[in-house]
Write a protein that holds these residues in place. Sequence first.
Motif, PDB file in Angstrom:
ATOM      1  N   LYS A   1       0.826  -1.202   0.000  1.00 24.95           N
ATOM      2  CA  LYS A   1       0.000   0.000   0.000  1.00 24.95           C
ATOM      3  C   LYS A   1       0.861   1.253   0.000  1.00 24.95           C
ATOM      4  O   LYS A   1       0.586   2.223  -0.728  1.00 24.95           O
ATOM      5  CB  LYS A   1      -0.925  -0.008   1.215  1.00 24.95           C
ATOM      6  N   ARG A   2       1.917   1.261   0.803  1.00 27.11           N
ATOM      7  CA  ARG A   2       2.777   2.443   0.892  1.00 27.11           C
ATOM      8  C   ARG A   2       3.521   2.693  -0.425  1.00 27.11           C
ATOM      9  O   ARG A   2       3.594   3.817  -0.910  1.00 27.11           O
ATOM     10  CB  ARG A   2       3.775   2.282   2.031  1.00 27.11           C
ATOM     11  N   LEU A   3       4.061   1.633  -1.004  1.00 28.25           N
ATOM     12  CA  LEU A   3       4.798   1.795  -2.256  1.00 28.25           C
ATOM     13  C   LEU A   3       3.878   2.191  -3.401  1.00 28.25           C
ATOM     14  O   LEU A   3       4.301   2.870  -4.343  1.00 28.25           O
ATOM     15  CB  LEU A   3       5.542   0.500  -2.608  1.00 28.25           C
ATOM     16  N   GLY A   4       2.632   1.771  -3.320  1.00 29.40           N
ATOM     17  CA  GLY A   4       1.677   2.115  -4.367  1.00 29.40           C
ATOM     18  C   GLY A   4       1.449   3.609  -4.505  1.00 29.40           C
ATOM     19  O   GLY A   4       0.983   4.085  -5.542  1.00 29.40           O
ATOM     20  N   ALA A   5       1.776   4.362  -3.478  1.00 33.96           N
ATOM     21  CA  ALA A   5       1.578   5.816  -3.515  1.00 33.96           C
ATOM     22  C   ALA A   5       2.759   6.558  -4.131  1.00 33.96           C
ATOM     23  O   ALA A   5       2.687   7.779  -4.329  1.00 33.96           O
ATOM     24  CB  ALA A   5       1.329   6.331  -2.100  1.00 33.96           C
ATOM     25  N   LEU A   6       3.860   5.850  -4.443  1.00 34.29           N
ATOM     26  CA  LEU A   6       5.026   6.522  -5.009  1.00 34.29           C
ATOM     27  C   LEU A   6       4.722   7.045  -6.407  1.00 34.29           C
ATOM     28  O   LEU A   6       4.055   6.389  -7.206  1.00 34.29           O
ATOM     29  CB  LEU A   6       6.223   5.571  -5.060  1.00 34.29           C
ATOM     30  N   SER A   7       5.265   8.207  -6.713  1.00 33.80           N
ATOM     31  CA  SER A   7       4.976   8.848  -7.992  1.00 33.80           C
ATOM     32  C   SER A   7       5.820   8.306  -9.142  1.00 33.80           C
ATOM     33  O   SER A   7       5.467   8.498 -10.305  1.00 33.80           O
ATOM     34  CB  SER A   7       5.170  10.363  -7.868  1.00 33.80           C
ATOM     35  N   HIS A   8       6.944   7.666  -8.838  1.00 33.97           N
ATOM     36  CA  HIS A   8       7.830   7.137  -9.878  1.00 33.97           C
ATOM     37  C   HIS A   8       7.543   5.645 -10.062  1.00 33.97           C
ATOM     38  O   HIS A   8       7.914   4.824  -9.213  1.00 33.97           O
ATOM     39  CB  HIS A   8       9.286   7.349  -9.466  1.00 33.97           C
ATOM     40  N   PRO A   9       6.893   5.241 -11.159  1.00 35.63           N
ATOM     41  CA  PRO A   9       6.499   3.838 -11.313  1.00 35.63           C
ATOM     42  C   PRO A   9       7.674   2.871 -11.394  1.00 35.63           C
ATOM     43  O   PRO A   9       7.610   1.760 -10.877  1.00 35.63           O
ATOM     44  CB  PRO A   9       5.676   3.837 -12.604  1.00 35.63           C
ATOM     45  N   GLY A  10       8.753   3.307 -12.039  1.00 33.64           N
ATOM     46  CA  GLY A  10       9.910   2.422 -12.133  1.00 33.64           C
ATOM     47  C   GLY A  10      10.549   2.168 -10.786  1.00 33.64           C
ATOM     48  O   GLY A  10      10.976   1.052 -10.480  1.00 33.64           O
ATOM     49  N   LEU A  11      10.619   3.204  -9.958  1.00 33.87           N
ATOM     50  CA  LEU A  11      11.181   3.055  -8.621  1.00 33.87           C
ATOM     51  C   LEU A  11      10.265   2.207  -7.749  1.00 33.87           C
ATOM     52  O   LEU A  11      10.728   1.378  -6.967  1.00 33.87           O
ATOM     53  CB  LEU A  11      11.400   4.435  -8.003  1.00 33.87           C
ATOM     54  N   ARG A  12       8.969   2.400  -7.890  1.00 35.52           N
ATOM     55  CA  ARG A  12       8.009   1.573  -7.158  1.00 35.52           C
ATOM     56  C   ARG A  12       8.199   0.093  -7.507  1.00 35.52           C
ATOM     57  O   ARG A  12       8.249  -0.769  -6.627  1.00 35.52           O
ATOM     58  CB  ARG A  12       6.582   2.019  -7.496  1.00 35.52           C
ATOM     59  N   ASP A  13       8.340  -0.199  -8.798  1.00 35.39           N
ATOM     60  CA  ASP A  13       8.522  -1.593  -9.216  1.00 35.39           C
ATOM     61  C   ASP A  13       9.866  -2.141  -8.749  1.00 35.39           C
ATOM     62  O   ASP A  13       9.988  -3.337  -8.457  1.00 35.39           O
ATOM     63  CB  ASP A  13       8.419  -1.700 -10.742  1.00 35.39           C
ATOM     64  N   HIS A  14      10.868  -1.292  -8.671  1.00 36.91           N
ATOM     65  CA  HIS A  14      12.185  -1.710  -8.208  1.00 36.91           C
ATOM     66  C   HIS A  14      12.166  -2.065  -6.727  1.00 36.91           C
ATOM     67  O   HIS A  14      12.790  -3.055  -6.298  1.00 36.91           O
ATOM     68  CB  HIS A  14      13.189  -0.583  -8.466  1.00 36.91           C
ATOM     69  N   LEU A  15      11.458  -1.270  -5.929  1.00 29.05           N
ATOM     70  CA  LEU A  15      11.448  -1.476  -4.478  1.00 29.05           C
ATOM     71  C   LEU A  15      10.511  -2.603  -4.048  1.00 29.05           C
ATOM     72  O   LEU A  15      10.721  -3.201  -2.991  1.00 29.05           O
ATOM     73  CB  LEU A  15      11.058  -0.177  -3.769  1.00 29.05           C
ATOM     74  N   ARG A  16       9.500  -2.888  -4.849  1.00 33.24           N
ATOM     75  CA  ARG A  16       8.541  -3.920  -4.459  1.00 33.24           C
ATOM     76  C   ARG A  16       9.226  -5.264  -4.183  1.00 33.24           C
ATOM     77  O   ARG A  16       8.935  -5.899  -3.155  1.00 33.24           O
ATOM     78  CB  ARG A  16       7.461  -4.055  -5.542  1.00 33.24           C
TER      79      ARG A  16
END
Length: 280
Positions: free
Chosen positions: A210-225
């Motif tokens: 849920k927290r990562l889903g709020a990130l504005s950078h999609p590539g960074l979100r996918d990297h951190l998941r």
Amino acid sequence: MTTETDLGGWDAALAEAFATLLGDGAVADPAARYGAYYASESLDEFLFPNSWAGADALAAAEPRYLPDPDGPHPFSPWNWQFDLSASLFRFDPDLLAATGAWGEDGHKGPRPFDEAFVADLRAVAAVDASDAAVVRGAELGPLLRRHGVDLTDESCRKLNYWLTVVLRVATDGTLDGAMRAATFTGRGPGHLVTGHDLRTDRAAAEPWEKRLGALSHPGLRDHLRPLCRSEADARSEGGFCSGSEHWPWSDVVDAVGCSLVMGWGFGESQAGVAVVRLPA
């Protein structure tokens, strides 16, 4: 999407991501210094003899890359440079006391060093909760030279698993720099993990998804998941966030006055990276 040339946007995206990982209200102390450490059971199992573990190399402050024993993979620690002089070396208490497996009737001895080495080591070492001696490479290098102990020699193979190494990643001393290393984002937006490397569409563990889903950078979100999997999922892919309460090598970094900020584990905690606040 942030590009290689949009460095301001990249810095902002990282600041948002790190605030999400560290929690609301987490602010770096401008007077504090921070670092990142990496440790691995497989590294300890096959560490000695080792060409980079000589006295001169351990005492040198210049960051260096270490040989890659694993081959390329998405979250490879061998893309980092390490500061061997600030890395930590933990000598098992039975090894130092010549007891247990190293005792007179044990199967490991004799030790590849004498009591004079142990005495000098104890004089400069920190002590962890189990009475192990913990020294930095800068302290260990001169001791090895003074006592003629050669960790590059075949006789030191028996030390594997009895001498634990927690490698200091070379960073700039800031919390941002340590977090960039620990999250494998230090090489820039062109080196993010993608779906070609790992299953970046697989959900992270809660509350991270849920927290990562709020990130504005999609590539960074996918990297951190993949770095925020559950412990069960991380056994086969990615890693899991162990937070600020515990890291498998916490006793080693605690012994030299570090305090854990955030740790990650890989596999069944056989390896991990941690961000710490360094002692003043």
